[in-house]
Design a protein around this motif. Sequence first.
Motif, PDB file in Angstrom:
ATOM      1  N   ARG A 167      24.499  94.094  34.863  1.00 28.22           N
ATOM      2  CA  ARG A 167      23.107  93.992  35.305  1.00 28.22           C
ATOM      3  C   ARG A 167      22.969  94.391  36.758  1.00 28.22           C
ATOM      4  O   ARG A 167      22.118  95.169  36.956  1.00 28.22           O
ATOM      5  CB  ARG A 167      22.707  92.411  35.299  1.00 28.22           C
ATOM      6  CG  ARG A 167      21.204  92.267  35.710  1.00 28.22           C
ATOM      7  CD  ARG A 167      20.936  90.935  36.388  1.00 28.22           C
ATOM      8  NE  ARG A 167      21.923  90.665  37.286  1.00 28.22           N
ATOM      9  CZ  ARG A 167      22.359  89.316  37.512  1.00 28.22           C
ATOM     10  NH1 ARG A 167      22.143  88.116  36.927  1.00 28.22           N
ATOM     11  NH2 ARG A 167      23.134  88.978  38.565  1.00 28.22           N
ATOM     12  N   ASP A 168      23.774  94.237  37.626  1.00 25.99           N
ATOM     13  CA  ASP A 168      23.714  94.739  39.052  1.00 25.99           C
ATOM     14  C   ASP A 168      23.832  96.288  39.070  1.00 25.99           C
ATOM     15  O   ASP A 168      23.087  96.667  39.638  1.00 25.99           O
ATOM     16  CB  ASP A 168      24.725  94.074  39.868  1.00 25.99           C
ATOM     17  CG  ASP A 168      24.705  92.453  40.021  1.00 25.99           C
ATOM     18  OD1 ASP A 168      23.703  92.104  39.468  1.00 25.99           O
ATOM     19  OD2 ASP A 168      25.604  92.083  40.533  1.00 25.99           O
ATOM     20  N   GLU A 173      21.241 101.558  39.759  1.00 25.82           N
ATOM     21  CA  GLU A 173      21.279 103.108  39.040  1.00 25.82           C
ATOM     22  C   GLU A 173      19.756 103.230  38.499  1.00 25.82           C
ATOM     23  O   GLU A 173      19.330 104.524  38.609  1.00 25.82           O
ATOM     24  CB  GLU A 173      22.022 102.906  37.811  1.00 25.82           C
ATOM     25  CG  GLU A 173      23.596 103.218  38.432  1.00 25.82           C
ATOM     26  CD  GLU A 173      24.721 102.612  37.315  1.00 25.82           C
ATOM     27  OE1 GLU A 173      24.226 102.483  36.213  1.00 25.82           O
ATOM     28  OE2 GLU A 173      25.946 102.775  37.771  1.00 25.82           O
ATOM     29  N   THR A 174      18.939 102.186  38.220  1.00 23.69           N
ATOM     30  CA  THR A 174      17.512 102.439  37.875  1.00 23.69           C
ATOM     31  C   THR A 174      16.846 102.791  39.189  1.00 23.69           C
ATOM     32  O   THR A 174      15.871 103.585  39.077  1.00 23.69           O
ATOM     33  CB  THR A 174      17.141 101.184  37.138  1.00 23.69           C
ATOM     34  OG1 THR A 174      17.529 100.800  35.947  1.00 23.69           O
ATOM     35  CG2 THR A 174      15.406 101.008  36.993  1.00 23.69           C
ATOM     36  N   GLU A 175      17.100 102.182  40.308  1.00 30.41           N
ATOM     37  CA  GLU A 175      16.506 102.591  41.431  1.00 30.41           C
ATOM     38  C   GLU A 175      16.569 104.041  41.793  1.00 30.41           C
ATOM     39  O   GLU A 175      15.779 104.692  42.272  1.00 30.41           O
ATOM     40  CB  GLU A 175      16.668 101.559  42.532  1.00 30.41           C
ATOM     41  CG  GLU A 175      16.318 100.186  42.314  1.00 30.41           C
ATOM     42  CD  GLU A 175      14.800 100.128  42.224  1.00 30.41           C
ATOM     43  OE1 GLU A 175      13.977 100.811  42.361  1.00 30.41           O
ATOM     44  OE2 GLU A 175      14.318  99.031  41.074  1.00 30.41           O
ATOM     45  N   ALA A 188      21.237 109.059  33.607  1.00 29.63           N
ATOM     46  CA  ALA A 188      21.508 109.646  35.013  1.00 29.63           C
ATOM     47  C   ALA A 188      20.949 111.182  34.781  1.00 29.63           C
ATOM     48  O   ALA A 188      21.318 111.778  33.746  1.00 29.63           O
ATOM     49  CB  ALA A 188      22.815 109.326  35.519  1.00 29.63           C
ATOM     50  N   ALA A 189      20.671 111.824  35.759  1.00 32.42           N
ATOM     51  CA  ALA A 189      20.606 113.371  35.731  1.00 32.42           C
ATOM     52  C   ALA A 189      21.726 113.980  35.382  1.00 32.42           C
ATOM     53  O   ALA A 189      21.575 115.352  34.709  1.00 32.42           O
ATOM     54  CB  ALA A 189      19.849 113.928  36.995  1.00 32.42           C
ATOM     55  N   ARG A 190      22.993 113.694  35.853  1.00 30.40           N
ATOM     56  CA  ARG A 190      24.127 114.419  35.554  1.00 30.40           C
ATOM     57  C   ARG A 190      24.396 114.314  34.071  1.00 30.40           C
ATOM     58  O   ARG A 190      25.087 115.407  33.660  1.00 30.40           O
ATOM     59  CB  ARG A 190      25.480 113.642  36.216  1.00 30.40           C
ATOM     60  CG  ARG A 190      25.890 112.299  35.627  1.00 30.40           C
ATOM     61  CD  ARG A 190      27.100 111.641  36.191  1.00 30.40           C
ATOM     62  NE  ARG A 190      26.489 111.160  37.477  1.00 30.40           N
ATOM     63  CZ  ARG A 190      26.087 109.892  37.487  1.00 30.40           C
ATOM     64  NH1 ARG A 190      26.099 109.146  36.396  1.00 30.40           N
ATOM     65  NH2 ARG A 190      25.724 109.200  38.719  1.00 30.40           N
ATOM     66  N   THR A 191      23.931 113.531  33.309  1.00 32.37           N
ATOM     67  CA  THR A 191      24.089 113.501  31.830  1.00 32.37           C
ATOM     68  C   THR A 191      23.370 114.671  31.081  1.00 32.37           C
ATOM     69  O   THR A 191      23.509 115.139  29.883  1.00 32.37           O
ATOM     70  CB  THR A 191      23.608 112.461  31.101  1.00 32.37           C
ATOM     71  OG1 THR A 191      22.245 112.423  31.120  1.00 32.37           O
ATOM     72  CG2 THR A 191      24.470 111.048  31.750  1.00 32.37           C
TER      73      THR A 191
END
Length: 364
Positions: free
Chosen positions: A124-125, A130-132, A178-181
């Motif tokens: 969750r953390d 990562e969402t932010e 994530a943008a890297r994906t």
Amino acid sequence: MGFNCGIVGLPNVGKSTLFNALTRTAAAQAANYPFCTIEPNVGRVAVPDPRLETLARIAKSAKLVPASLEFVDIAGLVRGASKGEGLGNQFLANIREVDAIVHVLRCFEDSDVTHVDGSVDPIRDAGTVETELMLADLESLEKRLPQLHKKARGSDKEAARQLALIEALIPALQAGRAARTAVPPGEEEAARRLGLMTTKPVLYVCNVEEASAATGNAHSARVMAYAEAQGARAVVVSAAIEAEIAQMPEAERGEFLASLGLADSGLDRVIRAGYDLLGLITFFTAGPKEARAWTIVKGMTAPQAAGVIHGDFERGFIAAETIAYEDYVACGGEQGAREAGKLRVEGKSYVVKDGDVMLFRFNV
């Protein structure tokens, strides 16, 4: 050449404790309340490499100079950071400046250490932080679209290329990835220049209690699976143990680690994983004055490696006398390697290998 890792995570997960241990200083205040680290703390640490001591002993070097790496202790992020919550804008700006993200996750239970969400759940953390980062990246890209559309309509080829890349990344971020994906093949460098946080490589550090330092625990096992699913790396560390080791005399550390069932320190594991993460390798120079370790990116040629030492070495590069580390040791040094035919003279196209012991010939 070193590399720069930003230590991030929620408040009270052990970021500053880990930073203090890694840099063997008390430069970062480790306190049991959010936002105790308002300005990022930066520390350069020596990269431990037993090969350097071996080379120095053989070369009878007067001085050892290890490679170094930089850690940036960035204050804890909270939900809403992308909108400025909890000093979020400042923290996000600091994350944008680092090469890689070391994401510390709390994997220990301790009723005396508060958790901003009231319970321990590292997945969750991880998702919160990562969402932010994704929301901030999404906002950054969307702000660029109007200007890029205007330039692309004016036949600006670079703007058109950048627009195509951004339009490939936005749907991934909107979908919570994530943008890297979503970086198209061949566009990795262009994506890096966008300065997005979610294109940076990530190392998850599972901060466990002392009793779980050697084996991990149920929380860290979940993080390991989570990291593997994302193609990321994860290591288990007890920040509390690392802080204790940092205060010990060098001679006592090995015995202390062995008593805990550990073969090496958390610092060593973080560095090795970090090197892997960024595709870094080490080459050496060795002589009577000093033995030195140099960090370069895997795939660099001999002239590029020479340029890490000094720009003149690259500009005036002629050749590189090269001995593999194993050959240098087996032959008792440069002269023995030369006599055994293990010293090679490499040219401009030679790709440096990890452990190469090198002497550059140049003329400016």
